[in-house]
Design an enzyme around this catalytic site. Sequence first.
Site, PDB file in Angstrom:
ATOM      1  N   LYS A 292      50.549  -5.250 -16.001  1.00 38.53           N
ATOM      2  CA  LYS A 292      50.062  -3.671 -15.780  1.00 38.53           C
ATOM      3  C   LYS A 292      50.874  -2.988 -16.749  1.00 38.53           C
ATOM      4  O   LYS A 292      51.302  -2.616 -15.457  1.00 38.53           O
ATOM      5  CB  LYS A 292      49.809  -3.575 -14.019  1.00 38.53           C
ATOM      6  CG  LYS A 292      48.752  -4.588 -13.926  1.00 38.53           C
ATOM      7  CD  LYS A 292      48.835  -4.150 -11.937  1.00 38.53           C
ATOM      8  CE  LYS A 292      47.577  -5.438 -11.550  1.00 38.53           C
ATOM      9  NZ  LYS A 292      48.293  -6.736 -11.342  1.00 38.53           N
TER      10      LYS A 292
HETATM   11  O1  LIG Z   1      43.526  -4.868  -8.440  1.00 43.34           O
HETATM   12  C1  LIG Z   1      44.388  -5.637  -8.554  1.00 43.34           C
HETATM   13  C2  LIG Z   1      44.980  -5.825  -9.895  1.00 43.34           C
HETATM   14  C3  LIG Z   1      45.445  -7.467  -9.707  1.00 43.34           C
HETATM   15  N1  LIG Z   1      46.025  -8.314  -8.717  1.00 43.34           N
HETATM   16  C4  LIG Z   1      46.802  -9.008  -8.813  1.00 43.34           C
HETATM   17  O2  LIG Z   1      45.695 -10.124  -8.988  1.00 43.34           O
HETATM   18  C5  LIG Z   1      46.733 -11.493  -7.893  1.00 43.34           C
HETATM   19  C6  LIG Z   1      45.757 -11.536  -6.836  1.00 43.34           C
HETATM   20  O3  LIG Z   1      46.149 -12.876  -5.587  1.00 43.34           O
HETATM   21  P1  LIG Z   1      45.962 -13.406  -4.831  1.00 43.34           P
HETATM   22  O4  LIG Z   1      46.798 -14.054  -4.408  1.00 43.34           O
HETATM   23  O5  LIG Z   1      44.087 -13.389  -5.150  1.00 43.34           O
HETATM   24  O6  LIG Z   1      45.552 -12.061  -3.563  1.00 43.34           O
HETATM   25  C7  LIG Z   1      47.851 -10.640  -7.718  1.00 43.34           C
HETATM   26  O7  LIG Z   1      48.901 -11.617  -9.591  1.00 43.34           O
HETATM   27  C8  LIG Z   1      47.817  -9.421  -8.324  1.00 43.34           C
HETATM   28  O8  LIG Z   1      49.332  -8.354  -8.377  1.00 43.34           O
HETATM   29  C9  LIG Z   1      45.641  -7.866  -7.432  1.00 43.34           C
HETATM   30  O9  LIG Z   1      45.608  -8.361  -6.788  1.00 43.34           O
HETATM   31  N2  LIG Z   1      44.176  -6.394  -7.425  1.00 43.34           N
END
Ligand SMILES: O=c1ccn([C@@H]2O[C@H](COP(=O)(O)O)[C@@H](O)[C@H]2O)c(=O)[nH]1
Length: 288
Positions: free
Chosen positions: A96
């Site tokens: 990001k």
């Molecule tokens: O809008 C967003 C953008 C990035 N993320 C990232 O994705 C994963 C989600 O992890 P889970 O364990 O499936 O919840 C994490 O690395 C976030 O930083 C997001 O969740 N939402």
Amino acid sequence: MESFGARLHRAMRERGPLCVGIDPHPGLLARWGLPDDVSGLERFSRTVAEAIGDRIAVVKPQSAFFERYGSRGVAVLESTIRQLREAGSLVLLDVKRGDIGSTVAAYADAYLDPSSPLYVDAVTASPYLGVGSLAPMFDTAARHGGGVFVLALTSNPEGGAVQRARGADGRTVAQTVIDEISQLNADAEPLGSIGLVVGATVGDTGHDLSRVNGPLLAPGLGAQGGTAADLRTVFGSALAAALPSYSRQVLSAGPDPAALRAAAEQALTDCRRVLGPEKLTDGSVTTQ
Ligand SMILES: O=c1ccn([C@@H]2O[C@H](COP(=O)(O)O)[C@@H](O)[C@H]2O)c(=O)[nH]1
């Protein structure tokens, strides 16, 4: 060089429309019986890469969980990226980044230039210094067949206050981002290389995603409460471009590699049930 959009399109056809995140949370390390240190990080990441790197279209390491160990953690990130690329998955680094354009150029060198040790297929980027400030990333990506996923409607509940705020022309901030990225992808075939991040948790927001012509990364599935069925509501007529993404839901099945693979396969089956076999924009049918 072949564009990221074309490579992603093929990977999704061959391996299925799924992204799995590598997020070595301290809690997951503990659950796997690993120490919260660089050796635990290395074991965790290597296990995930060995279990799924040869079968999942896109793997998304979350940079923060490597950076928290300093330079030795970043070294593990570098070797994880190498391992995943060798196994044949596309690597999307969730980092990001965003800044003024001259600094974004350095981020582009760090992640999208093949001579960098952190070279990946694609990165996530933040547009809140203006979509135009990300131009050096888009240019470097285009030069080397890379991709960029720009935040539009994030999966966290706090995101809406900024992203759904309206500008003088009545459009939301998110719609402005969506429209600018749509222009960049306008003539790309079979798929543009600049994607958007649209969380699986955001519901029916009324945003128009129909002209993006690029991949729509959908995090928020599983641990954040989003379900595969929600994808239909979130993406509507743009569903064919969705790239569903799971981290903790799959990772919590480890450390047994077979269980990790089974969890990823279950996630893919759930998504396919919603996305259907005719997932791809050219009308071709997925084979798995
Ligand atoms: O809008 C967003 C953008 C990035 N993320 C990232 O994705 C994963 C989600 O992890 P889970 O364990 O499936 O919840 C994490 O690395 C976030 O930083 C997001 O969740 N939402």
